[in-house]
Scaffold this motif. Structure first.
Motif, PDB file in Angstrom:
ATOM      1  N   MET A  40       0.876  -1.170   0.000  1.00 27.42           N
ATOM      2  CA  MET A  40       0.000   0.000   0.000  1.00 27.42           C
ATOM      3  C   MET A  40       0.915   1.223   0.000  1.00 27.42           C
ATOM      4  SD  MET A  40      -2.652   1.858   0.157  1.00 27.42           S
ATOM      5  CE  MET A  40      -3.115   3.471   0.765  1.00 27.42           C
ATOM      6  N   CYS A  41       0.842   1.984  -1.075  1.00 23.94           N
ATOM      7  CA  CYS A  41       1.659   3.202  -1.148  1.00 23.94           C
ATOM      8  C   CYS A  41       0.799   4.297  -1.764  1.00 23.94           C
ATOM      9  CB  CYS A  41       2.916   2.950  -1.999  1.00 23.94           C
ATOM     10  SG  CYS A  41       3.964   4.408  -2.156  1.00 23.94           S
ATOM     11  N   TYR A  42       0.751   5.436  -1.086  1.00 21.51           N
ATOM     12  CA  TYR A  42       0.000   6.567  -1.651  1.00 21.51           C
ATOM     13  C   TYR A  42       0.796   7.858  -1.526  1.00 21.51           C
ATOM     14  CZ  TYR A  42      -1.935   7.177   3.221  1.00 21.51           C
ATOM     15  OH  TYR A  42      -2.112   7.356   4.575  1.00 21.51           O
ATOM     16  N   GLN A  43       2.118   7.709  -1.652  1.00 28.96           N
ATOM     17  CA  GLN A  43       2.957   8.868  -1.356  1.00 28.96           C
ATOM     18  C   GLN A  43       3.036   9.878  -2.506  1.00 28.96           C
ATOM     19  OE1 GLN A  43       7.064   8.024  -0.524  1.00 28.96           O
ATOM     20  NE2 GLN A  43       7.432   6.854  -2.384  1.00 28.96           N
ATOM     21  N   GLN A  92       0.360  10.431  -8.516  1.00 27.88           N
ATOM     22  CA  GLN A  92      -0.197   9.543  -9.554  1.00 27.88           C
ATOM     23  C   GLN A  92      -0.706   8.217  -8.957  1.00 27.88           C
ATOM     24  OE1 GLN A  92       2.901   8.448 -12.345  1.00 27.88           O
ATOM     25  NE2 GLN A  92       4.128   7.466 -10.768  1.00 27.88           N
ATOM     26  N   THR A  93      -0.833   8.151  -7.645  1.00 32.02           N
ATOM     27  CA  THR A  93      -1.222   6.902  -6.999  1.00 32.02           C
ATOM     28  C   THR A  93      -2.519   6.342  -7.604  1.00 32.02           C
ATOM     29  OG1 THR A  93      -1.383   5.860  -4.835  1.00 32.02           O
ATOM     30  CG2 THR A  93      -2.581   7.923  -5.095  1.00 32.02           C
ATOM     31  N   LYS A  94      -2.607   5.027  -7.656  1.00 36.35           N
ATOM     32  CA  LYS A  94      -3.685   4.356  -8.394  1.00 36.35           C
ATOM     33  C   LYS A  94      -5.071   4.814  -7.932  1.00 36.35           C
ATOM     34  CE  LYS A  94      -5.088   0.501 -10.765  1.00 36.35           C
ATOM     35  NZ  LYS A  94      -5.711  -0.635 -10.123  1.00 36.35           N
ATOM     36  N   ILE A 138       0.648  -3.137  -7.642  1.00 33.51           N
ATOM     37  CA  ILE A 138       1.962  -2.714  -8.157  1.00 33.51           C
ATOM     38  C   ILE A 138       1.878  -1.199  -8.294  1.00 33.51           C
ATOM     39  CG2 ILE A 138       1.329  -3.018 -10.606  1.00 33.51           C
ATOM     40  CD1 ILE A 138       4.409  -4.026 -10.821  1.00 33.51           C
ATOM     41  N   GLY A 139       2.995  -0.511  -8.164  1.00 35.46           N
ATOM     42  CA  GLY A 139       2.961   0.940  -8.258  1.00 35.46           C
ATOM     43  C   GLY A 139       2.677   1.407  -9.681  1.00 35.46           C
ATOM     44  N   VAL A 140       1.941   2.493  -9.800  1.00 42.40           N
ATOM     45  CA  VAL A 140       1.798   3.129 -11.122  1.00 42.40           C
ATOM     46  C   VAL A 140       3.206   3.462 -11.643  1.00 42.40           C
ATOM     47  CG1 VAL A 140       0.912   5.173 -12.321  1.00 42.40           C
ATOM     48  CG2 VAL A 140      -0.481   4.047 -10.587  1.00 42.40           C
ATOM     49  N   CYS A 141       4.114   3.732 -10.717  1.00 42.07           N
ATOM     50  CA  CYS A 141       5.506   4.052 -11.077  1.00 42.07           C
ATOM     51  C   CYS A 141       6.282   2.805 -11.487  1.00 42.07           C
ATOM     52  CB  CYS A 141       6.206   4.700  -9.887  1.00 42.07           C
ATOM     53  SG  CYS A 141       6.229   3.637  -8.417  1.00 42.07           S
ATOM     54  N   GLY A 142       5.705   1.622 -11.211  1.00 38.42           N
ATOM     55  CA  GLY A 142       6.422   0.383 -11.528  1.00 38.42           C
ATOM     56  C   GLY A 142       7.011  -0.277 -10.289  1.00 38.42           C
ATOM     57  N   LYS A 143       6.835   0.336  -9.127  1.00 40.20           N
ATOM     58  CA  LYS A 143       7.389  -0.246  -7.893  1.00 40.20           C
ATOM     59  C   LYS A 143       6.686  -1.563  -7.597  1.00 40.20           C
ATOM     60  CE  LYS A 143       6.791   1.968  -3.762  1.00 40.20           C
ATOM     61  NZ  LYS A 143       7.091   3.084  -2.855  1.00 40.20           N
ATOM     62  N   THR A 144       7.467  -2.610  -7.352  1.00 40.18           N
ATOM     63  CA  THR A 144       6.875  -3.924  -7.066  1.00 40.18           C
ATOM     64  C   THR A 144       6.514  -4.010  -5.584  1.00 40.18           C
ATOM     65  OG1 THR A 144       9.024  -4.853  -6.528  1.00 40.18           O
ATOM     66  CG2 THR A 144       8.321  -5.034  -8.838  1.00 40.18           C
ATOM     67  N   LEU A 172      12.072   8.023  -2.132  1.00 43.51           N
ATOM     68  CA  LEU A 172      11.233   8.969  -2.878  1.00 43.51           C
ATOM     69  C   LEU A 172      10.698   8.293  -4.148  1.00 43.51           C
ATOM     70  CD1 LEU A 172      12.344  11.605  -1.339  1.00 43.51           C
ATOM     71  CD2 LEU A 172      12.526  12.601  -3.571  1.00 43.51           C
ATOM     72  N   THR A 173       9.598   8.792  -4.639  1.00 44.94           N
ATOM     73  CA  THR A 173       9.039   8.271  -5.883  1.00 44.94           C
ATOM     74  C   THR A 173      10.060   8.357  -7.021  1.00 44.94           C
ATOM     75  OG1 THR A 173       6.868   8.979  -5.208  1.00 44.94           O
ATOM     76  CG2 THR A 173       7.159   8.583  -7.561  1.00 44.94           C
ATOM     77  N   ASN A 174      10.155   7.284  -7.777  1.00 44.50           N
ATOM     78  CA  ASN A 174      10.978   7.259  -8.989  1.00 44.50           C
ATOM     79  C   ASN A 174      12.472   7.492  -8.738  1.00 44.50           C
ATOM     80  OD1 ASN A 174       8.774   6.786 -10.607  1.00 44.50           O
ATOM     81  ND2 ASN A 174       8.516   8.913 -11.261  1.00 44.50           N
TER      82      ASN A 174
END
Ligand code: FSO
Ligand code: SF4
Length: 573
Positions: free
Chosen positions: A2-5, A8-10, A18-24, A71-73
């Motif tokens: 669960m990530c909403y940081q 662009q969170t789903k 899986i993250g919209v960013c591609g994070k597994t 951090l994101t990405n």
């Protein structure tokens, strides 16, 4: 997971599969574990500092770098997070030994667990457990117990979200502080503040909404100092930015593309490629580099290539040289260029070579240079064939803008300049971000716009003309997202001239946020009492309507009206 940081969170609620960013899910668990262990290390460092006057520079640097990596990405490589977690526990043991040698013991309360750690012990106690950690699989399993879910269950969504607001603000400011540190600029108070806040999140006081909010604004105050420190680090090392045309057209020769925000790395790369015949091109947030005298003096800093970060898969795939990634935003690479890309610093991609600094901080970019020499670079025919683009102008930092302040003030007083917009922040691929493109179209010609961050790529190559009666461009780019400090200096100076405060200036802030550095900047603006900030394209998922209500009441924070930019423009005017 669960990530909403990030923005662009789903579904605007959270990435769970899986993250919209591609994070597994695996990397998400390792990042959660890293934040958890760093809370323990920071708690120990806070006690060491306050109870025994012990300061450990290795710990200080590590804490900021480690949270920057989440951090994101920034980093998608599980093996790098395993390293970070092991390093955190190693440093914890080192600092514990220092405390023991000084005869200082910790109060029992220092490691009393809190309900929001679920079944896990207090992170300080977990770090001190003697048993060696297993491999990546074990870490992922433990990490899965350290995520947001336990905090939401124990604290409710509003308070858990506000704890995250603090954590994300700290991530952003740690990233900025880490950049300044790369240029040799540090501040003991900044390390202490970051660690005190992480420690706070492990104490019973963090169950109090008011106390959490106070810490958020305190983080905003610290971030203001950090942004100033970073500005000084950049300008004292490379000089104040000056307005500079930048070519968007390549030149024949071998080529390296450098992306991210780290000017120190760009400098090192320019030094190491001098005389090799390789041309260096900036990408994304590196564009403002061309305005710094200490960087633009290198003749092989040849120009800028590509647009905002989210277009990198297309841009990188057609770049005929090697690619150096210094910070966010980086995405999982396509096969087309995965043999050409290299990560540096806190960034990481699975299976991609990473360049580490040696013990004295030197980085050897030899692998990037050798790869550039193997690749074709730009041929004379390529250069001939590619459509010619107009130069763009960068370099309007606070010094350059303040040098034309008398003309701007005169234009305001004579009514030729009616309003100034600060459209700062990030870009992204979501359709709602078209709001910002449209906003620019609705700006009357008797207005000016200051941009910063990668959001500028929506319009950076457009001609907005000059302010009527002057030779000052209507569009002034102040630099990277971290150059928000420059915008604050300009706003404060204008307010002084008009004997008013920033909120009473003919100035509107319309911020496009994406990741946690933008959160840090927002906390700084709120700490400074800046009101009526528009924030979009969507409000943070980690803020519940109740939390947003607090910010609206206190600061009149306004959600951007993405469906109707013309209406927003009318309201701002
Ligand atoms: Fe953009 Fe990415 Fe600078 Fe951000 S490149 S989105 S806030 O990481 O940092 O503006
Ligand atoms: Fe989703 Fe953003 Fe978290 Fe990536 S960083 S998993 S996109 S919320």
């Amino acid at each position: 997971m669960m990530c909403y940081q990030c923005e662009q969170t789903k579904g605007g609620t959270g990435c769970t599969e899986i993250g919209v960013c591609g994070k597994t899910p695996e990397v998400a668990a390792l990042q959660d574990l890293l934040i958890y262990t760093v809370k323990g290390l920071a708690s120990l460092a806070h006690h060491a500092r306050t109870a025994a006057g012990i300061e450990d520079q290795e710990v200080n640097t590590f804490v900021n770098g480690a949270i920057f990596s989440t951090l994101t990405n920034v980093n998608f490589a599980d093996d790098r997070f395993v390293e970070f977690v092991n390093d955190s526990r190693r440093l914890h043991a080192k600092l514990s030994a220092k405390l023991a040698a000084a005869g200082v013991s910790l109060p029992a309360s220092a490691s009393e667990s809190q309900p929001w750690f679920g079944s896990m012990p207090h992170p300080l106690a977990w770090n001190s457990q003697a048993a060696a950690l297993g491999g990546v699989g074990d870490m992922i399993e433990i990490g899965m117990q350290t995520g947001i879910a336990a905090r939401q269950e124990a604290l409710g969504e509003t308070l858990a979200g506000l704890q995250e607001l603090l954590t994300y603000g700290l991530k952003g400011l740690a990233a900025y502080a880490h950049h300044a540190e790369a240029l040799g600029h540090t501040d003991a108070k900044v390390y202490a503040d970051v660690q005190e806040s992480l420690h706070f999140l492990c104490t019973p006081a963090a169950a109090d909404l008011g106390a959490v909010l106070d810490h958020c604004f305190k983080a905003g105050a610290t971030n203001f100092c950090v942004m100033e420190m970073l500005s000084v680090a950049h300008t004292s090392t490379f000089g104040h930015p000056v307005p500079t045309p930048v070519s968007l057209n390549p030149v024949p020769g071998k080529a390296i593309l450098i992306t991210g925000h780290d000017m120190h790395d760009l400098h090192l790369l320019l030094e190491q490629t001098a005389g090799t015949g390789i041309n260096v091109y900036t990408h994304g947030e590196m564009l403002p580099a061309h305005g710094y005298p200490g960087l633009k003096k290198y003749p092989h800093l040849a120009g800028h290539y590509g647009g905002a970060w989210y277009r990198q898969k297309v841009d990188f795939a057609s770049f005929p040289g090697s690619i150096a990634v210094t910070t966010n935003c980086v995405l999982d690479p396509l096969t087309a260029y995965k043999n050409n890309i290299f990560t540096i610093n806190e960034t990481g991609l699975s299976g991609i070579p990473h360049i580490k600094a040696d013990a004295s901080g030197n980085k050897d970019f030899g692998p990037i240079i050798r790869r550039a020499l193997e690749l074709p670079g730009y041929t004379a025919e390529d250069v001939q064939r590619l459509p010619k683009k107009k130069d763009v102008t960068v370099g309007f930092g606070h010094n350059a803008v303040l040098s034309v302040a008398p003309q701007v003030i005169d234009a305001i007083q004579s009514g030729r300049l009616e309003h100034i917009f600060l459209v700062g922040g990030c870009d992204g691929s979501e359709p709602q971000r078209k709001y910002y493109s449209k906003l620019y179209q609705y700006m009357p010609t008797n207005t000016m716009v200051l941009t910063l961050g990668c959001g500028k790529f929506r319009i950076f190559d457009q001609d907005f003309g000059n302010l009527p009666g002057t030779n000052i461009p209507r569009l002034l780019d102040m630099g990277q997202c971290n150059d928000a400090y420059s915008a604050l200096v300009v706003a404060t100076e204008l307010a002084k001239v008009f004997k008013t405060d920033v909120n009473s200036l003919p100035l509107s802030l319309d911020l496009s946020w994406f990741e946690q550095k933008a959160v840090a900047v927002l906390l700084t603006l709120l700490h400074l009492g800046v009101r009526n900030i528009r924030l979009g394209p969507r409000l943070p998922a980690f803020l519940t309507p109740e939390a947003v209500g607090v910010l609206v009441d206190k600061f009149n924070l306004i959600p951007a009206n993405v469906a109707d930019p013309a209406a927003d423009m009318k309201m701002m005017m």
